[in-house]
Design a protein around this motif. Structure first.
Motif, PDB file in Angstrom:
ATOM      1  N   HIS A  13      46.093  34.985  37.209  1.00  0.00           N
ATOM      2  CA  HIS A  13      45.499  35.709  36.029  1.00  0.00           C
ATOM      3  C   HIS A  13      46.009  37.135  36.121  1.00  0.00           C
ATOM      4  CE1 HIS A  13      42.842  32.317  36.391  1.00  0.00           C
ATOM      5  NE2 HIS A  13      42.387  32.614  35.059  1.00  0.00           N
ATOM      6  N   VAL A  14      46.135  37.578  37.462  1.00  0.00           N
ATOM      7  CA  VAL A  14      46.839  38.862  37.695  1.00  0.00           C
ATOM      8  C   VAL A  14      48.094  39.041  37.262  1.00  0.00           C
ATOM      9  CG1 VAL A  14      47.130  40.693  39.459  1.00  0.00           C
ATOM     10  CG2 VAL A  14      44.889  39.488  39.409  1.00  0.00           C
ATOM     11  N   TYR A  15      48.677  37.990  37.679  1.00  0.00           N
ATOM     12  CA  TYR A  15      50.109  38.020  36.984  1.00  0.00           C
ATOM     13  C   TYR A  15      50.392  38.127  35.717  1.00  0.00           C
ATOM     14  CZ  TYR A  15      54.545  36.214  36.130  1.00  0.00           C
ATOM     15  OH  TYR A  15      55.966  35.978  35.770  1.00  0.00           O
ATOM     16  N   LYS A  16      49.289  37.318  34.727  1.00  0.00           N
ATOM     17  CA  LYS A  16      49.527  37.534  33.393  1.00  0.00           C
ATOM     18  C   LYS A  16      49.286  38.958  32.957  1.00  0.00           C
ATOM     19  CE  LYS A  16      50.281  33.102  32.041  1.00  0.00           C
ATOM     20  NZ  LYS A  16      51.555  32.702  31.246  1.00  0.00           N
ATOM     21  N   LEU A  17      48.256  39.621  33.390  1.00  0.00           N
ATOM     22  CA  LEU A  17      48.051  41.054  33.223  1.00  0.00           C
ATOM     23  C   LEU A  17      49.495  41.803  33.535  1.00  0.00           C
ATOM     24  CD1 LEU A  17      44.579  41.890  34.204  1.00  0.00           C
ATOM     25  CD2 LEU A  17      45.550  41.260  31.761  1.00  0.00           C
ATOM     26  N   ALA A  18      49.994  41.590  34.713  1.00  0.00           N
ATOM     27  CA  ALA A  18      51.273  42.254  35.246  1.00  0.00           C
ATOM     28  C   ALA A  18      52.219  42.181  34.307  1.00  0.00           C
ATOM     29  CB  ALA A  18      51.533  41.739  36.467  1.00  0.00           C
ATOM     30  N   GLU A  19      52.569  41.133  33.627  1.00  0.00           N
ATOM     31  CA  GLU A  19      53.493  40.768  32.477  1.00  0.00           C
ATOM     32  C   GLU A  19      53.440  41.559  31.362  1.00  0.00           C
ATOM     33  OE1 GLU A  19      55.454  36.427  32.769  1.00  0.00           O
ATOM     34  OE2 GLU A  19      53.285  36.405  32.393  1.00  0.00           O
ATOM     35  N   VAL A 114      45.768  51.032  38.718  1.00  0.00           N
ATOM     36  CA  VAL A 114      45.263  49.921  39.063  1.00  0.00           C
ATOM     37  C   VAL A 114      44.772  49.049  37.946  1.00  0.00           C
ATOM     38  CG1 VAL A 114      43.772  48.892  40.504  1.00  0.00           C
ATOM     39  CG2 VAL A 114      44.673  51.223  41.230  1.00  0.00           C
ATOM     40  N   PHE A 115      44.807  47.598  38.153  1.00  0.00           N
ATOM     41  CA  PHE A 115      44.535  46.565  37.062  1.00  0.00           C
ATOM     42  C   PHE A 115      43.899  45.473  38.039  1.00  0.00           C
ATOM     43  CE2 PHE A 115      48.864  45.695  37.556  1.00  0.00           C
ATOM     44  CZ  PHE A 115      48.905  44.075  37.619  1.00  0.00           C
ATOM     45  N   VAL A 116      42.703  44.666  37.400  1.00  0.00           N
ATOM     46  CA  VAL A 116      42.194  43.722  38.257  1.00  0.00           C
ATOM     47  C   VAL A 116      41.832  42.750  37.401  1.00  0.00           C
ATOM     48  CG1 VAL A 116      41.191  45.505  39.746  1.00  0.00           C
ATOM     49  CG2 VAL A 116      39.845  44.650  37.994  1.00  0.00           C
ATOM     50  N   SER A 117      41.240  41.583  38.303  1.00  0.00           N
ATOM     51  CA  SER A 117      40.865  40.269  37.698  1.00  0.00           C
ATOM     52  C   SER A 117      39.545  39.791  38.487  1.00  0.00           C
ATOM     53  CB  SER A 117      41.758  38.964  37.695  1.00  0.00           C
ATOM     54  OG  SER A 117      41.051  37.875  37.319  1.00  0.00           O
ATOM     55  N   THR A 118      38.273  39.700  37.708  1.00  0.00           N
ATOM     56  CA  THR A 118      37.287  38.936  38.401  1.00  0.00           C
ATOM     57  C   THR A 118      36.914  37.903  37.843  1.00  0.00           C
ATOM     58  OG1 THR A 118      35.779  40.325  36.742  1.00  0.00           O
ATOM     59  CG2 THR A 118      36.395  41.410  38.771  1.00  0.00           C
ATOM     60  N   ALA A 119      35.970  37.081  38.404  1.00  0.00           N
ATOM     61  CA  ALA A 119      35.555  35.944  38.009  1.00  0.00           C
ATOM     62  C   ALA A 119      34.505  35.914  37.108  1.00  0.00           C
ATOM     63  CB  ALA A 119      35.008  35.091  39.094  1.00  0.00           C
ATOM     64  N   THR A 120      33.652  36.887  36.963  1.00  0.00           N
ATOM     65  CA  THR A 120      32.573  37.150  36.154  1.00  0.00           C
ATOM     66  C   THR A 120      32.601  38.496  35.293  1.00  0.00           C
ATOM     67  OG1 THR A 120      31.072  37.889  37.633  1.00  0.00           O
ATOM     68  CG2 THR A 120      31.178  35.559  37.605  1.00  0.00           C
ATOM     69  N   LEU A 184      45.163  41.467  27.135  1.00  0.00           N
ATOM     70  CA  LEU A 184      46.574  41.581  27.428  1.00  0.00           C
ATOM     71  C   LEU A 184      47.070  42.948  26.555  1.00  0.00           C
ATOM     72  CD1 LEU A 184      47.646  38.157  26.814  1.00  0.00           C
ATOM     73  CD2 LEU A 184      47.673  39.234  29.189  1.00  0.00           C
ATOM     74  N   ALA A 185      46.382  43.062  25.403  1.00  0.00           N
ATOM     75  CA  ALA A 185      46.709  44.225  24.701  1.00  0.00           C
ATOM     76  C   ALA A 185      46.413  45.655  25.416  1.00  0.00           C
ATOM     77  CB  ALA A 185      46.166  44.230  23.354  1.00  0.00           C
ATOM     78  N   ILE A 186      45.190  45.530  26.091  1.00  0.00           N
ATOM     79  CA  ILE A 186      45.032  46.701  26.763  1.00  0.00           C
ATOM     80  C   ILE A 186      45.776  46.995  28.121  1.00  0.00           C
ATOM     81  CG2 ILE A 186      43.257  47.867  28.443  1.00  0.00           C
ATOM     82  CD1 ILE A 186      40.941  46.495  26.619  1.00  0.00           C
ATOM     83  N   ALA A 187      46.234  45.802  28.668  1.00  0.00           N
ATOM     84  CA  ALA A 187      47.279  45.988  29.639  1.00  0.00           C
ATOM     85  C   ALA A 187      48.469  46.615  29.292  1.00  0.00           C
ATOM     86  CB  ALA A 187      47.401  44.464  30.409  1.00  0.00           C
ATOM     87  N   ARG A 188      48.981  46.085  28.185  1.00  0.00           N
ATOM     88  CA  ARG A 188      50.099  46.708  27.714  1.00  0.00           C
ATOM     89  C   ARG A 188      50.148  48.088  27.361  1.00  0.00           C
ATOM     90  NH1 ARG A 188      53.953  43.121  24.796  1.00  0.00           N
ATOM     91  NH2 ARG A 188      55.853  44.480  23.767  1.00  0.00           N
TER      92      ARG A 188
END
Length: 204
Positions: A13-19, A114-120, A184-188
């Motif tokens: 999940h974090v990798y997808k944001l990283a891309e 910084v960016f992150v992933s959480t379960a909830t 994904l758009a926010i990450a971009r």
């Protein structure tokens, strides 16, 4: 100008944001982007037993980061899953190996984000990022988040990660949920925003 994206990801999940962050950074003219993952601390047999190793195959080609390489970057964007409202042990261990850089002031004046992933939905996205900032401030880095000029932060018609602190996603308790189009758009946007600010600073 050089942007490094250094992340830890267990299930991808974090990798997808990283891309997406990398794609956004590359939109800024003459910006070179490199992705790295931090060293994994969990034994291989445990990763296989939990099924995590299969998910990690999607980014097995990404090289492992070393603290020394960060000196070459103009901006560094870190990604981590949340562990009880804080960064993962793998990311913490990586940062704990940057003492020499701290002593030499090697990262002073560089941009950190910084960016992150959480379960909830309320699993500590903002606390993880804000606590991560403490390490960046000790290194003298300039912190950049995601301003509200990114209108997708105002999305309330669906469950979505993303805050002024940084991009984020929700994986669900079983990890079955993947980053949404909005996340994904926010990450971009974050990648592009960091690269744009780094370019301005680099020009001064």
């Amino acid at each position: 100008m050089k942007i490094q994206i250094i992340f830890h990801s267990m299930s991808g999940h974090v990798y997808k944001l990283a891309e997406s962050i990398a794609a956004g950074a590359r939109e800024v003219y003459e910006t070179g982007v490199a992705l790295y993952q931090v060293p994994e601390l969990i034994p291989q047999e445990t990763l296989v037993a939990t099924g995590a190793q299969a998910s990690r195959s999607a980014f097995s080609h990404i090289p492992v980061a070393t603290p020394e390489q960060m000196v070459e970057a103009d901006a560094i964007i870190f990604g981590t899953p949340t562990r009880f409202g804080m960064m993962s042990a793998q990311m913490r261990s990586f940062l704990d190996h940057t003492g020499k850089l701290w002593k030499q002031g090697s990262l002073v004046g560089k941009i950190g984000s910084v960016f992150v992933s959480t379960a909830t939905q309320h699993g500590g996205q903002e606390t993880t990022i804000s606590s991560f900032h403490t390490s960046l401030l000790h290194h003298g880095m300039i912190i950049v988040g995601v301003p509200y000029s990114e209108q997708r932060l105002l999305q309330v018609n669906e469950v979505s990660g993303g805050s002024p602190y940084g991009a984020s996603t929700l994986s669900g308790g079983d990890g079955a949920r993947w980053p949404s189009a909005n996340e994904l758009a926010i990450a971009r946007y974050q990648g592009r925003h960091v690269a744009d600010i780094a370019k301005r600073l680099h020009a001064t």
